[in-house]
Design an enzyme around this catalytic site. Structure first.
Site, PDB file in Angstrom:
ATOM      1  N   SER A  68       4.178  -1.928  10.374  1.00 37.60           N
ATOM      2  CA  SER A  68       5.260  -1.881   9.934  1.00 37.60           C
ATOM      3  C   SER A  68       6.012  -2.618  10.035  1.00 37.60           C
ATOM      4  CB  SER A  68       5.447  -0.917  12.028  1.00 37.60           C
ATOM      5  OG  SER A  68       4.909  -0.445  12.365  1.00 37.60           O
ATOM      6  N   GLU A  96      -6.878   4.253   7.636  1.00 30.54           N
ATOM      7  CA  GLU A  96      -6.384   5.925   7.887  1.00 30.54           C
ATOM      8  C   GLU A  96      -8.090   6.328   7.156  1.00 30.54           C
ATOM      9  OE1 GLU A  96      -2.933   5.420   5.638  1.00 30.54           O
ATOM     10  OE2 GLU A  96      -1.813   5.313   7.100  1.00 30.54           O
ATOM     11  N   GLY A 105       3.083   2.735  10.429  1.00 27.48           N
ATOM     12  CA  GLY A 105       3.301   4.166  10.229  1.00 27.48           C
ATOM     13  C   GLY A 105       4.090   4.508  11.373  1.00 27.48           C
ATOM     14  N   ASN A 140       0.882  -1.037   0.146  1.00 31.30           N
ATOM     15  CA  ASN A 140      -0.274   0.304   0.440  1.00 31.30           C
ATOM     16  C   ASN A 140       1.197   1.316  -0.216  1.00 31.30           C
ATOM     17  OD1 ASN A 140      -1.845   1.745   0.956  1.00 31.30           O
ATOM     18  ND2 ASN A 140      -2.346   1.510   2.354  1.00 31.30           N
ATOM     19  N   LYS A 197       0.220   3.970  -0.398  1.00 28.03           N
ATOM     20  CA  LYS A 197      -0.574   5.393   0.537  1.00 28.03           C
ATOM     21  C   LYS A 197      -0.345   6.319  -0.321  1.00 28.03           C
ATOM     22  CE  LYS A 197      -0.155   3.288   4.931  1.00 28.03           C
ATOM     23  NZ  LYS A 197      -0.015   3.134   6.162  1.00 28.03           N
ATOM     24  N   GLU A 229      -4.596  -4.725  10.967  1.00 28.13           N
ATOM     25  CA  GLU A 229      -3.767  -4.152  11.556  1.00 28.13           C
ATOM     26  C   GLU A 229      -4.569  -3.101  12.583  1.00 28.13           C
ATOM     27  OE1 GLU A 229      -2.058  -2.680   6.929  1.00 28.13           O
ATOM     28  OE2 GLU A 229      -4.234  -1.663   7.034  1.00 28.13           O
ATOM     29  N   HIS A 240      -9.783   0.954   5.274  1.00 24.23           N
ATOM     30  CA  HIS A 240      -8.243   1.211   5.770  1.00 24.23           C
ATOM     31  C   HIS A 240      -8.514   1.935   6.993  1.00 24.23           C
ATOM     32  CE1 HIS A 240      -4.231   2.162   6.577  1.00 24.23           C
ATOM     33  NE2 HIS A 240      -4.005   1.074   5.724  1.00 24.23           N
TER      34      HIS A 240
END
Ligand code: PGA
Length: 269
Positions: free
Chosen positions: A231, A106, A191, A15, A17, A185, A104
Site C-alpha cells: 500500500s 501472492e 493491496g 509490480n 501484477k 511486504e 511474492h
C-alpha cells in the site's frame, strides 16, 4: 548495528501484477518515468506481466536511461522442461530482462510457493546467471503479527536463503550484495490500503539487517538493500523513504498510476 543508508542505492520496483495493457507501456516510458532529474540516483525496476516484457524492453531501450530496468514477476526454478505455463530465467535473460521478483506473497498464498522453492529460485539464479538480480519477498500475515510471530516468520523465510552453517566466501558476499534485494511486504498491507507505520516497517527492516549481520557478516548486512512493499502511495512514501533502514519500495497498485513517479522520486531532498 548502525546502518549506513547512503551507501545503498534507492530502488523502486513496480509490480503490475495481472494488471495493465499495451498502451500503458508507452505511458510509463514516455510520461511517468521520462526525464528523471539527471542527478537523482535510483534503480527503477518495472515488472509487467510476461507478454508485455519484450515491448517494455524495446521502450526502455529507447529511453536510454540506465536507471530504468525491467523485471519479471516470477520465474521457474528449472532452466527448461515439461512445465506447462512456466517461464525460466534463461528465457528472460535472452530477452534482456534484468530482474525477477521471487517469493511474492501472492505466489506463496495462491500458487504454492514455499520458503524452500523461493530460496531455490534465488540460489539457481545466483549460480547459473551472470547478471540477473532478484527481489526476494518476505513478510508476515495479520494472524502471525497478532500472535507476535513476525520476527519468527521473517527468520524462517530468510533461513531458507541462508541455511544454518552456510559460510559465504568474500566473492559470494559481493555477489549477494549486488544481486539480492529483500522486499519486506507484510501480507496485511498488500493491496489493502493499510500501510505499515514507519515504526513497524523500520523494526522489520532492522530485524532483516540483523539477520544478515549474524548469518553473513556485517559487510553484507550493510550492503544488502531492504525495500518496503504494501500500500505504498504518493502520500505515504516520503516518510517511509526517510527511515534509515528503508532503501526503497516494491509498489503494486500505484505502479500503474502517474503517482509512481512521486514514489520513484521520494528519496529526493
Ligand atoms: P500494493 O502491492 O502496493 O498494491 O499493496 C504491493 C506488492 O504486492 O508488491
Amino acid at each position: 548495528m548502525t546502518s549506513d543508508k547512503k551507501s545503498r542505492k534507492f530502488l523502486v520496483g513496480g509490480n503490475w501484477k495481472m494488471n495493465g495493457y499495451r498502451a500503458l507501456i508507452d505511458t510509463v516510458t514516455t510520461m511517468t518515468l521520462a526525464d528523471l532529474p539527471s542527478d537523482y540516483s535510483v534503480d527503477v525496476v518495472v515488472c509487467p506481466p510476461f507478454p508485455y516484457l519484450p515491448l517494455l524492453i524495446t521502450a526502455v531501450r529507447k529511453m536510454s536511461d540506465p536507471r530504468i530496468q525491467v523485471g519479471a514477476q516470477n520465474i521457474h526454478s528449472e532452466r527448461t522442461g515439461a512445465f506447462t505455463g512456466e517461464v525460466s530465467f534463461p528465457m528472460l535473460t535472452d530477452l534482456g530482462v534484468d530482474w525477477a521478483i521471487v517469493g511474492h506473497s501472492e505466489r506463496r498464498q495462491l500458487y504454492g510457493e514455499t520458503n524452500e522453492s523461493a530460496a531455490a529460485k534465488f540460489h539457481m539464479i545466483l549460480k547459473d546467471s551472470y547478471s540477473m538480480r532478484v527481489i526476494f519477498c518476505v513478510g508476515e500475515t495479520l494472524e502471525e503479527r497478532e500472535a507476535g510471530r513476525t520476527e519468527a516468520v521473517l527468520e524462517s523465510q530468510l533461513r531458507a536463503l541462508l541455511p544454518e552453517g552456510t559460510v559465504l566466501s568474500e566473492e559470494d558476499r559481493l555477489k549477494w550484495a549486488v544481486r539480492l534485494v529483500v522486499a519486506y511486504e507484510p501480507v496485511w498491507a498488500i493491496g489493502t490500503g493499510k500501510v505499515a507505520t514507519a515504526e513497524q516497517a523500520s523494526a522489520a527492516h532492522a530485524f532483516i539487517r540483523k539477520f544478515f549481520a549474524e548469518n553473513a557478516g556485517d559487510t553484507l548486512a550493510q550492503d544488502v538493500r531492504v525495500i518496503y512493499g504494501g500500500s505504498v502511495n504518493a502520500g505515504n512514501c516520503r516518510e517511509l523513504a526517510s527511515q534509515p533502514d528503508i532503501d526503497g519500495f516494491l509498489v503494486g497498485g500505484a505502479s500503474i498510476k502517474g503517482e509512481f513517479r512521486d514514489i520513484v522520486l521520494s528519496r529526493r531532498g
